[in-house]
Scaffold this active site. Structure first.
Site, PDB file in Angstrom:
ATOM      1  N   CYS B  97      18.210 -49.915 -49.747  1.00 61.03           N
ATOM      2  CA  CYS B  97      17.059 -49.244 -49.103  1.00 61.03           C
ATOM      3  C   CYS B  97      16.172 -48.262 -50.033  1.00 61.03           C
ATOM      4  CB  CYS B  97      17.808 -48.004 -47.942  1.00 61.03           C
ATOM      5  SG  CYS B  97      18.867 -47.101 -48.751  1.00 61.03           S
ATOM      6  N   ASP B 504      27.135 -78.955 -43.626  1.00 61.27           N
ATOM      7  CA  ASP B 504      27.848 -79.314 -44.721  1.00 61.27           C
ATOM      8  C   ASP B 504      29.029 -78.641 -44.774  1.00 61.27           C
ATOM      9  OD1 ASP B 504      28.313 -80.316 -47.313  1.00 61.27           O
ATOM     10  OD2 ASP B 504      27.499 -78.529 -48.093  1.00 61.27           O
ATOM     11  N   ASP B 683      23.910 -76.454 -48.536  1.00 61.04           N
ATOM     12  CA  ASP B 683      23.631 -75.573 -49.554  1.00 61.04           C
ATOM     13  C   ASP B 683      23.858 -76.444 -51.049  1.00 61.04           C
ATOM     14  OD1 ASP B 683      26.480 -76.124 -49.905  1.00 61.04           O
ATOM     15  OD2 ASP B 683      26.678 -74.223 -51.155  1.00 61.04           O
ATOM     16  N   ASP B 687      23.369 -82.141 -50.652  1.00 63.44           N
ATOM     17  CA  ASP B 687      22.216 -81.799 -49.533  1.00 63.44           C
ATOM     18  C   ASP B 687      21.084 -82.063 -49.439  1.00 63.44           C
ATOM     19  OD1 ASP B 687      25.084 -81.627 -48.516  1.00 63.44           O
ATOM     20  OD2 ASP B 687      25.211 -79.516 -48.928  1.00 63.44           O
TER      21      ASP B 687
END
Lengths: 63, 811
Positions: B97, B504, B683, B687
């Site tokens: 933040c 996956d 990921d 893939d």
């Protein structure tokens, strides 16, 4: 009706002033970080006094 | 440091807010020694009020200082001017933040020599300036990385300067159009209201309107003119052709009418049309810009430097592109391997999960092949490059990916499809209105043309132009807050129509880090001894062990044998914790799951089993997907047993193991041929082709670079719930976009007949145009107010609660 002769130019000039003010602000990068600008005002460095045993470092704080 | 009494209390780390594991290396109040050091550093600088100011964002990566070894070539990006001031641009990861912005800037400014340190919170980038003689880049940056932030240098000239320029230009055009619209409207309203106005006054009002409107249109409508000309040159029409036509015709005719001193002019309509459309354009470009900036940050943080060993034995840190075949480079433990090669010296374990989904690390000895993108776990190794660029495993994957992508490039966004149908209709209507009134209706050509212009203005897609971007901006903003990043503009549309979800396994459905699973089968003494060794090592299996066990001090004199395990000389003889073969157990070559063996003199070796656990909310996510009528599949490159276990735990019945990248693509193509819209979530490098082949694809932010490039959506955090949130928002957005289209068509259906009949005055046009645009915008804003996803709330009851260390509340 004669009042229009000076009221209309005044209205236009005021509007133009605002337009140029905005364009200037845009050019000087004030719209680049809206999120940061909104949050920065909440942090005032003055309310964090340095610890007593800490030697005061004079950092070149600018803003 | 360890305080056994308070270790029992648990609680969250004072620095990063993560739960403190039992027996943590950072003591009772910290989860690790890194956090402890960071806390002391902040306190030492007198900045502890940071902890009261901040609120931790559960969707952001934690602030725990990282020990994966990442090095960058900072000097290559630093730029020193003639006054000796060096400037460096950095991307920052881990900002929670605004307090983090304040902390980093203050810490930087307290370093000697630093002149300027400012973070742009929107783009999460830091500009740092310092006097070159007084400070060193590495040293300045390490002061912040020790706090748990990650910094990566980038070259500002390479990053989307062109897009930024275009966005600024749009904003400028929008403001000019807005100014002109407001002022012209001021005159128009006077004319409409002043029925008793004299002809001279009215005409001077028209002249003033022309004076403001014509230059403003010439300036602000250029984006539409450009795009219309480009389309016409290519022999197509797009939405900008009728827009440009309407604006040009309306302003020229209004000028003519002004000269003729007639009653009706359309300057206000022309300018507000441009203004409303520019709002849509600007919102659209901003939403894209935001997603692009965040994407660039993700990529930048992964660009690493390699340590090249030159022929004379000296070392040089350089970007990986500099590697050529036969060059040698060093890979330290915890670093990713930059190029395919052969191990020259050293021994280590390699985590290949990003390449092939294999969850058990493999051993790498001298002479063995290693691949780019894999992670070196235990010992430093020296690698000779065999292949770079075109010839690597990576480029093989990229080739597969590009082939798969071709199909998806054909997808046309809904707005464009609508525009293709709409533009000819508008042209025909306006032309027939003109010809109809002139030839059949018996009006003069000027009056007929005015009616045709009114038709063009009325049909002009103000609301239509806002229908899609307004929703996308709100949806993108809402998702970005939850750490979900839309990379492509049409991702939401495609997500909304998904009916098959393909996961996956390693790193997607599972966490990608091993967990110790057979605690019940072992005696306390064995566990204690093993942990006292394991605590020393950074190997993921050792870590998994020491994470679970409290208050065990590290044994003195533990030695790490890379590629094998840990050993300790005791009075009774040597104790070993490590590989099966090294601990004297028969090595049958086939491990079902990751394991460590503990061998002692005169005692049979004991086995510690580990497995890669599915993500905490995987089962709920799968169940929620099924509840929405989506068929869920699991496609993995891992061995059958591991895949079956994960599938069972997540509740997926349809699973397939041991698939090569090309097999995954085949399966997706088959599904697509059956008319299914497949969502792929993955990921690994393996893939990436499947991600590119799917109808829409998602990647966690821990994914390989190539996969993130291929994915449409990237989500952060340890949970799978973002997948549901993205789907939920996509469906809601789709509903709103369709409503918006319906609204603007309804408005057209009502007003076009009036325009054709010649009843539309400038006043009616202005009212109709503004109301329809406002209705569409307000409808879109509902998405921002929309309720969050229910599952999300069940999982995160404590989200967004500010974390305040109780012990440091004094002001």
């Amino acid at each position: 009706m004669e009042s229009l002769i000076y009221l209309i130019p005044i209205a236009l000039v005021l509007g133009l002033l605002a337009l140029f003010a905005f364009l200037w602000a845009l050019k000087s990068g004030q719209y680049e970080d809206m999120e940061g600008a909104a949050n920065r005002i909440l942090f005032d460095d003055d309310d964090t006094p340095p610890k007593k045993d800490e030697p005061k470092k004079e950092a070149k704080d600018q803003d | 440091m360890t305080d056994p009494q308070s270790a029992e209390r648990g609680g969250s780390c004072l620095h990063c807010g993560e739960p403190v594991p039992q027996g943590s290396s950072g003591g009772a109040q910290f989860c690790c020694s890194g956090c402890h050091a960071a806390f002391e550093m902040i306190q030492g600088m007198g900045l502890e009020s940071y902890y009261q100011r901040r609120c931790l964002d559960p969707d952001q990566p934690t602030m725990r200082p990282d020990d994966e070894d990442t090095r960058f070539d900072f000097q290559a990006f630093a730029d020193t001017d003639e006054l000796g001031v060096t400037t460096l641009h950095l991307m920052v990861e881990g900002l929670q933040c605004a307090a983090c912005v304040w902390l980093i800037e203050t810490v930087m400014r307290k370093q000697p020599g630093v002149q300027h340190a400012r973070i742009n919170m929107t783009t999460r980038r830091l500009v740092l300036k310092w006097t070159a003689d007084e400070a060193d880049a590495e040293q300045l940056i390490s002061s912040v990385t020790h706090l748990g932030y990650r910094l990566a240098p980038y070259d500002p000239s390479l990053i989307s300067a062109e897009n930024q320029q275009r966005e600024k230009q749009l904003l400028r055009a929008m403001v000019v159009a807005g100014f002109a619209a407001g002022n012209v409207m001021m005159f128009s309203v006077s004319v409409w209201a002043g029925k008793d106005m004299g002809e001279f006054t009215r005409n001077s009002m028209h002249w003033l309107s022309a004076l403001i409107a014509l230059p403003a249109i010439a300036y602000a409508a250029r984006p539409f003119f450009h795009s219309a000309i480009t389309a016409l040159k290519a022999g197509r029409t797009n939405m900008d052709v009728p827009i440009s036509l309407a604006v040009i015709l309306a302003s020229t005719m209004s000028l003519v009418e002004t000269v003729r001193m007639s009653e009706h002019v359309y300057f206000d309509s022309a300018v507000s049309l441009v203004f409303f459309l520019l709002i849509g354009r600007y919102l659209d470009s901003r939403a894209r810009g935001r997603a692009r900036a965040a994407g660039e940050n993700l990529m930048g943080l992964k660009a690493r430097a390699v340590t090249i060993v030159l022929d004379d034995g000296s070392r040089e840190v350089a970007p990986p592109e500099r590697l050529k075949p036969a060059m040698k480079f060093l890979v330290s433990a915890g670093e990713r391997i930059a190029a395919d090669g052969i191990v020259l010296s050293g021994e280590s374990d390699i985590d290949t999960s990003l390449i092939n989904g294999e969850s058990v690390p493999v051993q790498a000895r001298t002479g063995e092949k290693v691949f780019a993108g894999t992670l070196n776990l235990s010992g430093p190794i020296k690698v000779e490059v065999t292949q770079t660029g075109e010839d690597t495993l990576l480029s093989e994957i990229v080739r597969l990916m590009e082939a798969a992508e071709d199909a998806r490039a054909k997808y046309v966004a809904l707005a464009d499809r609508v525009a293709r149908l709409y533009a000819p209709v508008v042209h025909t209507l306006a032309a027939s209105a003109f010809l109809g009134w002139w030839l059949i209706g018996g009006l003069g050509w000027q009056d007929s043309l005015m009616i045709a212009i009114a038709v063009l203005i009325i049909t002009c897609p103000c609301a239509l132009g806002l229908a899609v971007p307004a929703v996308q901006v709100v949806a993108g903003g809402r998702l970005l807050q939850r750490g979900i990043l839309l990379k492509t503009g049409t991702a939401l549309e495609r997500l909304a129509s998904v009916d098959v979800a393909v996961f996956d396994k390693t790193g997607t459905l599972t966490r990608g880090t091993p967990q110790w699973v057979n605690r019940d089968a072992l005696s306390e003494d064995d566990i204690h001894l093993a942990t006292s060794l394991a605590i020393v090592s950074k190997h993921p299996l050792s870590r998994a062990l020491s994470r679970e066990i409290a208050g065990v001090p590290a044994a003195e004199g533990v030695e790490e044998v890379p590629g094998s395990g840990l050993k300790l000389m005791t009075a009774d003889g040597e104790v070993r914790l490590g590989r099966r073969g090294w601990c004297g157990v028969d090595d049958d070559g086939e491990q079902a799951e990751a394991e460590l063996w503990l061998a002692r003199p005169d005692v049979a070796p004991v086995r510690f089993a580990f497995s890669d656990q599915v993500r905490v909310d995987a089962a709920e996510t799968v169940a929620a997907l099924k509840a929405q009528g989506i068929h869920v599949m699991l496609l993995s490159g891992d061995r059958s047993a591991a895949v079956e276990a994960a599938a069972k735990e997540a509740g997926i019945e349809d699973w397939h193991a041991a698939l090569k990248p090309a097999d995954k693509v085949d399966r997706l193509h088959k599904l697509a041929a059956q008319g299914k819209n497949v969502m792929m979530i993955g990921d690994g490098l393996n893939d990436a082709p499947a991600l590119a082949a799917a109808h829409v694809s998602l990647s966690p932010s821990s994914a390989a670079d190539v996969s993130q490039t291929a994915a449409d959506v990237i989500f952060q955090g340890d949970k799978l719930a973002p997948v549901l949130e993205a789907l939920h928002v996509a469906k809601y957005a789709d509903k709103l976009i369709k409503q918006n289209f319906a609204l603007s068509f309804a408005y057209n259906a009502a007003t076009i007949p009036m325009a054709l009949a010649g009843f539309v005055t400038p006043l009616i046009a202005a009212i109709a145009m503004s109301t329809s645009s406002l209705v569409v915008i307000s409808n879109s804003l509902r998405l921002g107010l929309g309720k969050g996803f229910t599952l999300k709330r069940q999982i995160e009851p404590q989200s967004n609660k500010p974390v305040q260390p109780a012990a440091h509340k004094e002001t």
